[in-house]
Scaffold this motif. Structure first.
Motif, short mmCIF file in Angstrom:
data_model
loop_
_atom_site.label_atom_id
_atom_site.label_comp_id
_atom_site.label_asym_id
_atom_site.label_seq_id
_atom_site.Cartn_x
_atom_site.Cartn_y
_atom_site.Cartn_z
N MET A 80 -6.61 -6.92 2.02
CA MET A 80 -7.38 -5.84 2.60
C MET A 80 -7.08 -5.77 4.09
N PRO A 81 -6.72 -4.62 4.61
CA PRO A 81 -6.41 -4.52 6.04
C PRO A 81 -7.64 -4.82 6.90
N LEU A 82 -7.39 -5.36 8.06
CA LEU A 82 -8.48 -5.67 8.99
C LEU A 82 -9.29 -4.41 9.32
N GLU A 83 -8.59 -3.27 9.44
CA GLU A 83 -9.25 -2.01 9.79
C GLU A 83 -10.31 -1.60 8.76
N LEU A 84 -10.17 -2.11 7.54
CA LEU A 84 -11.10 -1.74 6.48
C LEU A 84 -11.96 -2.92 6.05
N GLY A 85 -12.16 -3.87 6.94
CA GLY A 85 -13.07 -4.97 6.68
C GLY A 85 -12.44 -6.22 6.10
N GLY A 86 -11.11 -6.29 6.08
CA GLY A 86 -10.43 -7.47 5.56
C GLY A 86 -10.65 -8.68 6.45
N ALA A 87 -10.60 -9.85 5.85
CA ALA A 87 -10.82 -11.10 6.59
C ALA A 87 -9.67 -11.40 7.54
N ASP A 88 -10.01 -11.96 8.67
CA ASP A 88 -9.01 -12.37 9.66
C ASP A 88 -8.67 -13.84 9.43
N ASN B 11 -4.38 3.05 8.96
CA ASN B 11 -5.00 3.72 10.10
C ASN B 11 -5.63 5.05 9.71
N TYR B 12 -4.99 5.76 8.81
CA TYR B 12 -5.55 7.02 8.31
C TYR B 12 -6.89 6.76 7.61
N LEU B 13 -6.90 5.80 6.71
CA LEU B 13 -8.15 5.49 5.99
C LEU B 13 -9.23 5.00 6.94
N ALA B 14 -8.86 4.18 7.90
CA ALA B 14 -9.85 3.69 8.87
C ALA B 14 -10.45 4.86 9.66
N ALA B 15 -9.61 5.83 10.02
CA ALA B 15 -10.11 7.01 10.74
C ALA B 15 -11.07 7.80 9.87
N LYS B 16 -10.75 7.94 8.59
CA LYS B 16 -11.63 8.67 7.67
C LYS B 16 -12.97 7.96 7.50
N VAL B 17 -12.95 6.63 7.44
CA VAL B 17 -14.18 5.85 7.32
C VAL B 17 -15.02 6.01 8.60
N ARG B 18 -14.38 5.85 9.76
CA ARG B 18 -15.11 5.96 11.03
C ARG B 18 -15.74 7.34 11.23
N SER B 19 -15.05 8.38 10.75
CA SER B 19 -15.57 9.74 10.93
C SER B 19 -16.66 10.09 9.91
N GLY B 20 -16.86 9.21 8.93
CA GLY B 20 -17.85 9.46 7.90
C GLY B 20 -17.34 10.32 6.75
N GLU B 21 -16.05 10.62 6.75
CA GLU B 21 -15.47 11.45 5.70
C GLU B 21 -15.19 10.69 4.41
N MET B 22 -15.16 9.35 4.49
CA MET B 22 -14.89 8.54 3.31
C MET B 22 -15.70 7.25 3.39
N PRO B 23 -16.40 6.90 2.32
CA PRO B 23 -17.12 5.62 2.32
C PRO B 23 -16.12 4.45 2.36
N ILE B 24 -16.49 3.39 3.04
CA ILE B 24 -15.58 2.25 3.18
C ILE B 24 -15.20 1.66 1.83
N GLY B 25 -16.12 1.63 0.89
CA GLY B 25 -15.82 1.09 -0.44
C GLY B 25 -14.72 1.86 -1.14
N LYS B 26 -14.75 3.18 -1.02
CA LYS B 26 -13.71 4.02 -1.63
C LYS B 26 -12.36 3.74 -0.98
N ALA B 27 -12.34 3.63 0.35
CA ALA B 27 -11.09 3.33 1.05
C ALA B 27 -10.55 1.96 0.65
N GLN B 28 -11.43 0.98 0.57
CA GLN B 28 -11.01 -0.37 0.18
C GLN B 28 -10.46 -0.39 -1.24
N ARG B 29 -11.14 0.25 -2.16
CA ARG B 29 -10.65 0.28 -3.55
C ARG B 29 -9.33 1.03 -3.64
N GLY B 30 -9.23 2.12 -2.93
CA GLY B 30 -8.02 2.94 -2.98
C GLY B 30 -6.80 2.21 -2.44
N ILE B 31 -6.95 1.54 -1.31
CA ILE B 31 -5.80 0.84 -0.74
C ILE B 31 -5.45 -0.40 -1.54
#
Length: 82
Positions: A1-9, A38-58
Motif C-alpha cells: 500500500m503506498p504511503l500516500e494512501l495510508g501504507g506503513a512506513d 498521487n492521483y488517488l491520493a489527490a482524489k482522497v484529499r479532495s473528498g472525491e474518493m473514500p480512502i478505502g476505495k482507493a486502497q482496494r483499487g490500487i
C-alpha cells in the motif's frame, strides 16, 4: 500500500521498484505507478474518493487507474505534494 494512501512506513511495505532499462525513466513502471498513487491520493484529499476505495483499487489492480491518472496529471500537478 503506498504511503500516500495510508501504507506503513516499514520494510514490510517498502521495497525497491525497478523497470526495463530500455525505456526512459518517465516510462518505467514505478514512475507510472507513482502517477496513479498521487492521483488517488489527490482524489482522497479532495473528498472525491473514500480512502478505502482507493486502497482496494490500487491493491487489486493499479493499472485500472493509469489512463485517468495520466489524463489528470496532464492537466494538474501530480506529485506527492499535489
Amino acid at each position: 500500500m503506498p504511503l500516500e494512501l495510508g501504507g506503513a512506513d516499514g520494510m514490510g511495505n517498502i521495497w525497491p521498484e525497478c523497470g526495463p532499462a530500455d525505456v526512459t525513466l518517465r516510462e518505467r513502471y514505478f514512475k507510472q505507478k507513482d502517477l496513479v498513487e498521487n492521483y488517488l491520493a489527490a482524489k482522497v484529499r479532495s473528498g472525491e474518493m473514500p480512502i478505502g476505495k482507493a486502497q482496494r483499487g490500487i491493491a487489486s489492480d493499479w493499472v485500472q487507474y493509469l489512463t485517468v491518472a495520466r489524463a489528470h496529471c496532464g492537466q494538474a500537478r501530480c506529485d506527492a505534494t499535489d
